[in-house]
Design a protein around this motif. Structure first.
Motif, PDB file in Angstrom:
ATOM      1  N   GLU A  89       0.841  -1.214   0.000  1.00 60.63           N
ATOM      2  CA  GLU A  89       0.000   0.000   0.000  1.00 60.63           C
ATOM      3  C   GLU A  89       0.873   1.262   0.000  1.00 60.63           C
ATOM      4  O   GLU A  89       0.605   2.206  -0.764  1.00 60.63           O
ATOM      5  N   GLU A  90       1.898   1.278   0.843  1.00 60.28           N
ATOM      6  CA  GLU A  90       2.760   2.464   0.931  1.00 60.28           C
ATOM      7  C   GLU A  90       3.441   2.749  -0.409  1.00 60.28           C
ATOM      8  O   GLU A  90       3.500   3.896  -0.864  1.00 60.28           O
ATOM      9  N   SER A  91       3.946   1.700  -1.036  1.00 59.41           N
ATOM     10  CA  SER A  91       4.588   1.887  -2.341  1.00 59.41           C
ATOM     11  C   SER A  91       3.600   2.391  -3.377  1.00 59.41           C
ATOM     12  O   SER A  91       3.928   3.236  -4.222  1.00 59.41           O
ATOM     13  N   LEU A  92       2.378   1.857  -3.303  1.00 59.24           N
ATOM     14  CA  LEU A  92       1.371   2.274  -4.283  1.00 59.24           C
ATOM     15  C   LEU A  92       0.935   3.712  -4.069  1.00 59.24           C
ATOM     16  O   LEU A  92       0.635   4.427  -5.034  1.00 59.24           O
ATOM     17  N   VAL A  93       0.876   4.130  -2.805  1.00 56.07           N
ATOM     18  CA  VAL A  93       0.537   5.534  -2.524  1.00 56.07           C
ATOM     19  C   VAL A  93       1.598   6.448  -3.133  1.00 56.07           C
ATOM     20  O   VAL A  93       1.279   7.477  -3.738  1.00 56.07           O
ATOM     21  N   ASP A  94       2.865   6.048  -3.008  1.00 52.54           N
ATOM     22  CA  ASP A  94       3.948   6.825  -3.626  1.00 52.54           C
ATOM     23  C   ASP A  94       3.786   6.863  -5.153  1.00 52.54           C
ATOM     24  O   ASP A  94       3.996   7.899  -5.785  1.00 52.54           O
ATOM     25  N   CYS A  95       3.446   5.702  -5.718  1.00 53.68           N
ATOM     26  CA  CYS A  95       3.238   5.638  -7.175  1.00 53.68           C
ATOM     27  C   CYS A  95       2.080   6.537  -7.591  1.00 53.68           C
ATOM     28  O   CYS A  95       2.163   7.254  -8.598  1.00 53.68           O
ATOM     29  N   LEU A  96       1.006   6.469  -6.810  1.00 57.53           N
ATOM     30  CA  LEU A  96      -0.177   7.269  -7.124  1.00 57.53           C
ATOM     31  C   LEU A  96       0.170   8.754  -7.113  1.00 57.53           C
ATOM     32  O   LEU A  96      -0.223   9.511  -8.022  1.00 57.53           O
ATOM     33  N   GLN A  97       0.901   9.148  -6.088  1.00 54.33           N
ATOM     34  CA  GLN A  97       1.307  10.550  -5.979  1.00 54.33           C
ATOM     35  C   GLN A  97       2.221  10.938  -7.151  1.00 54.33           C
ATOM     36  O   GLN A  97       2.088  12.013  -7.737  1.00 54.33           O
ATOM     37  N   ALA A  98       3.127  10.031  -7.490  1.00 50.35           N
ATOM     38  CA  ALA A  98       4.048  10.298  -8.599  1.00 50.35           C
ATOM     39  C   ALA A  98       3.292  10.416  -9.924  1.00 50.35           C
ATOM     40  O   ALA A  98       3.600  11.288 -10.743  1.00 50.35           O
ATOM     41  N   VAL A  99       2.300   9.552 -10.124  1.00 48.66           N
ATOM     42  CA  VAL A  99       1.508   9.606 -11.361  1.00 48.66           C
ATOM     43  C   VAL A  99       0.747  10.927 -11.445  1.00 48.66           C
ATOM     44  O   VAL A  99       0.723  11.586 -12.495  1.00 48.66           O
ATOM     45  N   ASP A 100       0.118  11.301 -10.322  1.00 50.59           N
ATOM     46  CA  ASP A 100      -0.653  12.550 -10.326  1.00 50.59           C
ATOM     47  C   ASP A 100       0.256  13.768 -10.540  1.00 50.59           C
ATOM     48  O   ASP A 100      -0.102  14.691 -11.282  1.00 50.59           O
ATOM     49  N   ASN A 101       1.418  13.757  -9.863  1.00 55.71           N
ATOM     50  CA  ASN A 101       2.374  14.868 -10.056  1.00 55.71           C
ATOM     51  C   ASN A 101       2.855  14.926 -11.501  1.00 55.71           C
ATOM     52  O   ASN A 101       2.976  15.993 -12.101  1.00 55.71           O
ATOM     53  N   TRP A 102       3.160  13.750 -12.016  1.00 52.39           N
ATOM     54  CA  TRP A 102       3.638  13.651 -13.398  1.00 52.39           C
ATOM     55  C   TRP A 102       2.591  14.173 -14.380  1.00 52.39           C
ATOM     56  O   TRP A 102       2.896  14.941 -15.294  1.00 52.39           O
ATOM     57  N   ARG A 103       1.355  13.753 -14.167  1.00 55.80           N
ATOM     58  CA  ARG A 103       0.285  14.182 -15.088  1.00 55.80           C
ATOM     59  C   ARG A 103       0.114  15.702 -15.054  1.00 55.80           C
ATOM     60  O   ARG A 103       0.053  16.352 -16.106  1.00 55.80           O
ATOM     61  N   GLU A 104       0.085  16.231 -13.814  1.00 52.21           N
ATOM     62  CA  GLU A 104      -0.109  17.681 -13.669  1.00 52.21           C
ATOM     63  C   GLU A 104       1.052  18.443 -14.315  1.00 52.21           C
ATOM     64  O   GLU A 104       0.840  19.392 -15.083  1.00 52.21           O
ATOM     65  N   GLY A 105       2.282  18.011 -14.025  1.00 57.28           N
ATOM     66  CA  GLY A 105       3.460  18.678 -14.587  1.00 57.28           C
ATOM     67  C   GLY A 105       3.521  18.525 -16.084  1.00 57.28           C
ATOM     68  O   GLY A 105       3.854  19.485 -16.813  1.00 57.28           O
ATOM     69  N   ALA A 106       3.199  17.336 -16.569  1.00 58.07           N
ATOM     70  CA  ALA A 106       3.270  17.081 -18.013  1.00 58.07           C
ATOM     71  C   ALA A 106       2.274  17.949 -18.764  1.00 58.07           C
ATOM     72  O   ALA A 106       2.582  18.480 -19.847  1.00 58.07           O
ATOM     73  N   GLU A 107       1.089  18.111 -18.170  1.00 60.56           N
ATOM     74  CA  GLU A 107       0.074  18.944 -18.832  1.00 60.56           C
ATOM     75  C   GLU A 107       0.556  20.397 -18.921  1.00 60.56           C
ATOM     76  O   GLU A 107       0.349  21.065 -19.946  1.00 60.56           O
ATOM     77  N   GLN A 108       1.185  20.874 -17.844  1.00 57.54           N
ATOM     78  CA  GLN A 108       1.705  22.250 -17.858  1.00 57.54           C
ATOM     79  C   GLN A 108       2.808  22.402 -18.913  1.00 57.54           C
ATOM     80  O   GLN A 108       2.836  23.368 -19.678  1.00 57.54           O
ATOM     81  N   ARG A 109       3.708  21.440 -18.951  1.00 59.45           N
ATOM     82  CA  ARG A 109       4.817  21.527 -19.912  1.00 59.45           C
ATOM     83  C   ARG A 109       4.295  21.410 -21.337  1.00 59.45           C
ATOM     84  O   ARG A 109       4.785  22.101 -22.251  1.00 59.45           O
ATOM     85  N   GLN A 110       3.303  20.533 -21.516  1.00 60.09           N
ATOM     86  CA  GLN A 110       2.739  20.390 -22.870  1.00 60.09           C
ATOM     87  C   GLN A 110       2.053  21.685 -23.309  1.00 60.09           C
ATOM     88  O   GLN A 110       2.105  22.047 -24.494  1.00 60.09           O
ATOM     89  N   ALA A 111       1.428  22.373 -22.353  1.00 65.11           N
ATOM     90  CA  ALA A 111       0.793  23.661 -22.679  1.00 65.11           C
ATOM     91  C   ALA A 111       1.868  24.676 -23.083  1.00 65.11           C
ATOM     92  O   ALA A 111       1.683  25.458 -24.041  1.00 65.11           O
ATOM     93  N   GLN A 112       2.996  24.672 -22.356  1.00 67.53           N
ATOM     94  CA  GLN A 112       4.095  25.585 -22.697  1.00 67.53           C
ATOM     95  C   GLN A 112       4.665  25.255 -24.069  1.00 67.53           C
ATOM     96  O   GLN A 112       4.990  26.155 -24.874  1.00 67.53           O
ATOM     97  N   ILE A 113       4.804  23.986 -24.351  1.00 73.16           N
ATOM     98  CA  ILE A 113       5.312  23.561 -25.661  1.00 73.16           C
ATOM     99  C   ILE A 113       4.349  23.993 -26.763  1.00 73.16           C
ATOM    100  O   ILE A 113       4.773  24.445 -27.843  1.00 73.16           O
TER     101      ILE A 113
END
Lengths: 294, 104
Positions: free
Chosen positions: A68-92
């Motif tokens: 569970e702990e590892s998955l929570v980290d993964c979940l957070q990483a996925v959400d952070n990645w998605r949010e950051g990727a969307e911002q960078r894609q908008a800049q691109i």
């Protein structure tokens, strides 16, 4: 327009992945919460006979918790990645639009070069963020490896712990058989008992014919949980043991049924080994039995 | 009289809990099975995510199997909970499996 994609990502697929991880985390939380609650210190499984069972419950719960702990980290990483990727894609997207604006204009080569350099820089940021996502999933793989490496025979250990518990109960029955018999007689025709009556196999060890104990044969015949008693009777008094046994089930019985029935009963006048005596209230007789069973 | 816990109901709780865990994990295994873990970022992180999800499936499958085996193990001790059925005619024959186990 740029000739390369500095921010590869699929936000829609990431939403699906995030939802799946969230469901798995919820299932793990639900599963380990109940098991760890049952195995906690101060539970019914405290004590020499019960402690191994509590330990097993906690061990399995910890495995669920580690995942569970590892998955929570993964979940957070996925959400952070998605949010950051969307911002960078908008800049691109803005950079691409700017490059398109200057396309074909003489004297804008420097501006175009700066825009492409900015796009590459965003790509570097994107790769760095991707490394965080990869790290979270690498750690998930590491956690899984530890769980697999543990390779413990938890079910086998649980079986052995239950065997030991059975032996402990047998010892207890042997030590407490006389009082159990008095309790059984006091209970008279009370039917529907499960665990308590199951422990009355100790009657057989007393060398008495159950027909001599008023009400006991009734209990034997009508109690759905008196298998051990019935088995013992079959060995010693085949003609007394009930022929039919109730269906096996692990379904819950109505809790508090015994306590309610006992509280409604008056003291019963019984005969024990030729001596008339007024039995104590049944609830008091069984007062030494702890736990939250029926 | 020395206190002795009413172990029957508690053992049923363990059995029920492992049964529920087994069902929960079966459910999430279905979720993973239906999941299309395609590219979500850079090639390097795609590889890590795909490997992690494969390992996760392995772990969940193993934990689900353990939960299921624990249900079977507890069910073998149905006489502790006072609910298993003894084999007719012999007190020493194996105890029949519980309905909880059969439900699996």
């Amino acid at each position: 327009m740029l000739g390369f994609d500095p921010t590869p990502s699929d936000p829609q697929r990431l939403v699906v992945l995030s939802d799946a991880l969230r469901k798995i985390v919820q299932a793990l939380v639900q599963s380990r919460t109940e098991l760890s609650r049952m195995g906690r210190t101060g539970s019914v499984w405290d004590g020499p006979a019960g402690a191994p069972i509590a330990t097993l419950l906690r061990r399995y719960s910890l495995q669920l918790s580690a995942l569970e702990e590892s998955l929570v980290d993964c979940l957070q990483a996925v959400d952070n990645w998605r949010e950051g990727a969307e911002q960078r894609q908008a800049q691109i997207a803005n950079i691409v639009a700017a490059v398109a604006d200057v396309a074909g204009d003489a004297g804008t080569e420097d501006r175009r070069t700066r825009l492409i350099a900015a796009a590459r820089e965003l790509g570097v940021d994107h790769d760095r963020a991707a490394a965080d996502l990869a790290l979270a999933f690498d750690e998930l793989s590491g956690a899984v490896e530890q769980i697999i490496r543990a390779d413990d025979d938890l079910a086998g250990e649980l079986h052995r712990a239950l065997v030991a518990l059975t032996a402990a109960i047998d010892d207890w029955i042997a030590a407490e058989a006389p009082e159990l018999l008095r309790t059984a007689i006091a209970l008279g025709e009370v039917a529907g008992l499960t665990t308590v009556i199951s422990e009355l196999v100790g009657i057989a060890a007393l060398g008495r014919n159950p027909g001599e104990a008023v009400g006991v044969s009734d209990i034997i015949a009508r109690s759905p949980g008196s298998h051990r008693l019935i088995k013992a009777l079959r060995r010693q008094w085949l003609d007394v043991a009930p022929a039919a046994l109730p269906e096996a089930t692990f379904s819950h019985r109505q809790s508090g049924g015994l306590a309610r029935r006992l509280s409604d009963r008056r003291p019963v006048h019984v005969e024990v080994a030729g001596t008339d005596s007024a039995a104590p209230p049944a609830a008091a007789s069984g007062g030494g039995l702890l736990g939250s069973g029926e | 009289m020395q206190p002795m816990p009413l172990v029957g109901a508690e053992i049923q709780r363990i059995n029920d809990a492992f049964h529920r865990v087994s069902l929960e994990l079966s459910g999430v295994l279905s979720v993973i099975g239906d999941l299309d873990v395609g590219p979500v970022g850079t090639p390097a992180c795609d590889r890590a995510v795909a490997a992690g999800m494969t390992d996760l499936r392995t772990a969940l499958s193993g934990l689900q199997q353990v939960a299921s085996e624990c249900v079977t193990a507890v069910s073998r001790h149905g006489d502790l909970s006072g609910t298993a059925q003894a084999s007719a005619g012999s007190g020493d024959q194996p105890i029949a499996l519980s309905a909880g186990e059969e439900a699996l």
